[in-house]
Every structure is written in structure tokens, then in C-alpha cells.
Design a protein around this motif. Structure first.
Motif, PDB file in Angstrom:
ATOM      1  N   TYR A 164      -4.975   0.657   0.471  1.00 49.35           N
ATOM      2  CA  TYR A 164      -6.001  -0.051  -0.295  1.00 49.35           C
ATOM      3  C   TYR A 164      -5.734  -0.066  -1.790  1.00 49.35           C
ATOM      4  CZ  TYR A 164      -8.898  -0.668   3.811  1.00 49.35           C
ATOM      5  OH  TYR A 164      -9.378  -1.055   5.034  1.00 49.35           O
ATOM      6  N   GLY A 165      -4.604   0.521  -2.216  1.00 46.95           N
ATOM      7  CA  GLY A 165      -4.195   0.403  -3.607  1.00 46.95           C
ATOM      8  C   GLY A 165      -4.612   1.552  -4.517  1.00 46.95           C
ATOM      9  N   SER A 167      -4.287   4.991  -6.507  1.00 46.84           N
ATOM     10  CA  SER A 167      -3.138   5.719  -7.055  1.00 46.84           C
ATOM     11  C   SER A 167      -3.151   7.148  -6.517  1.00 46.84           C
ATOM     12  CB  SER A 167      -3.208   5.752  -8.583  1.00 46.84           C
ATOM     13  OG  SER A 167      -4.290   6.568  -9.003  1.00 46.84           O
TER      14      SER A 167
END
Length: 201
Positions: A164-165, A167
Motif C-alpha cells: 500500500y506504499g 515506508s
């Protein structure tokens, strides 16, 4: 179509009685067309050296039929009034020659266009390459689903967050770990999973 099969009577059959057409002019057209047909064939062979005899005659026949029908329609529309061609043979050959050259140019353009298209062998290679890529992608998708299904809950949660991106820093904060700890724990879990699945992912 062989030269014996084409007859002006057949081409002009719709203009012969009972259709109301000036019969003298249609009869003259048939006689001249029959007399001119060997010359038409000869011209077709000269202009189409690359084609075999049957192909050359078939191509010329289509054009010749069009000329005969066109002239017969003109005669029919005029109903014999003011219809007089001084030299019917020259007129028919000239009309054929003009239409034949135009048809040859069109055919040459069509063949040039076809030459620029990929060959069937190239298309087959492309299809096979596409099929093998699809198969490869499908295999990878199945392996990935199998790997995700075999992940423990923590590893699956981290993997989903990465998808889902999020970090590594955001994931580590959410889990109460430092970034290096989160990465190390995840890599360790993936290594165990890879060993369990036989190195397939």
C-alpha cells in the motif's frame, strides 16, 4: 477465369431482351467485345509479367466486365438516341486501358501496404512471446498468493503495508520498532518462508 469462359453475352445478359435496350447497339457491343477480347488478354499478359496466366486474365476480366457493363448502361440510358461511337473497338480498348491501369496502380499500392505488415511468422512469434509472458505472470501470481497464504500474521501485515506504499519508517513506528529492526525481522521471516516453500518465491 479462362479466356473461353468469358463471353460478352454472359457479361451483358441483363441488357439482352426482354430488357428494353437498343438491341442494335447492344449487339454491336457484343460483336466488338468478342473481337477485342484476345487483344485485351494480350495486353493483360504484357502488363502483368509477374503473375501467372490465369491470375493475369482473371484480373483483366474483372476490369473488362466493368467496361462492358458501363458502356451497356450508357446505351440503355440513352435509349439509342444520339448514341453513336465512330470507332467502338478503339473506344472500348481505350476505356479498358484506362481502367486497367488504374486497377493495377490500386493493386500495387495494396501489395506494398501488405509488404509492410508483419508476416504471419512474426505474428506467431509475438503471440507465443505474449503467451509465455502471460504464463510467466500467472505462475508468479500463483507463487505470490501461495507465499502470502503461508506468511504469519505479522509478516503478512508488513507485506500488505509495503504494497500500500507505506515506508519502512512508518511501518516501524506503527509496530513500535526501529526501522532497521522492522526490516531485519521482515527479511528473516521471508527467508524462513522461502526455505519452507523450497525457494520458489
Amino acid at each position: 477465369m479462362s479466356s473461353r469462359e468469358l463471353s460478352p453475352e454472359w457479361v451483358l445478359s441483363s441488357f439482352i431482351p426482354p430488357v428494353a435496350a437498343p438491341q442494335h447497339e447492344i449487339s454491336e457491343l457484343i460483336v466488338v467485345a468478342r473481337r477485342l477480347w484476345p487483344r485485351i488478354q494480350s495486353h493483360a499478359h504484357r502488363e502483368q509479367l509477374g503473375k501467372n496466366s490465369d491470375e493475369a486474365i482473371a484480373f483483366a476480366s474483372e476490369v473488362w466486365e466493368g467496361v462492358l457493363r458501363s458502356v451497356a448502361k450508357t446505351i440503355q440510358r440513352s435509349s439509342g438516341r444520339n448514341w453513336r461511337i465512330k470507332n467502338m473497338e478503339a473506344y472500348l480498348f481505350g476505356a479498358f486501358h484506362h481502367r486497367f491501369n488504374r486497377a493495377l496502380k490500386k493493386e500495387r499500392r495494396r501489395l506494398q501496404t501488405i509488404q509492410h505488415l508483419p508476416s504471419s511468422r512474426d505474428l506467431e512469434r509475438l503471440r507465443q512471446a505474449h503467451d509465455s509472458k502471460v504464463v510467466h505472470d500467472l505462475e508468479q501470481s500463483i507463487q505470490l498468493k501461495e507465499a502470502v497464504r503461508n506468511m504469519d500474521e505479522w509478516t503478512r501485515k508488513v507485506w500488505a503495508a509495503r504494497q500500500y506504499g507505506y515506508s519502512w519508517k512508518e511501518i516501524a513506528t506503527q509496530l513500535g520498532l526501529t526501522e532497521p529492526q522492522a526490516k531485519l525481522r521482515f527479511r528473516y521471516a521471508i527467508g524462513k518462508l522461502r526455505a519452507r516453500l523450497g525457494g520458489g518465491t
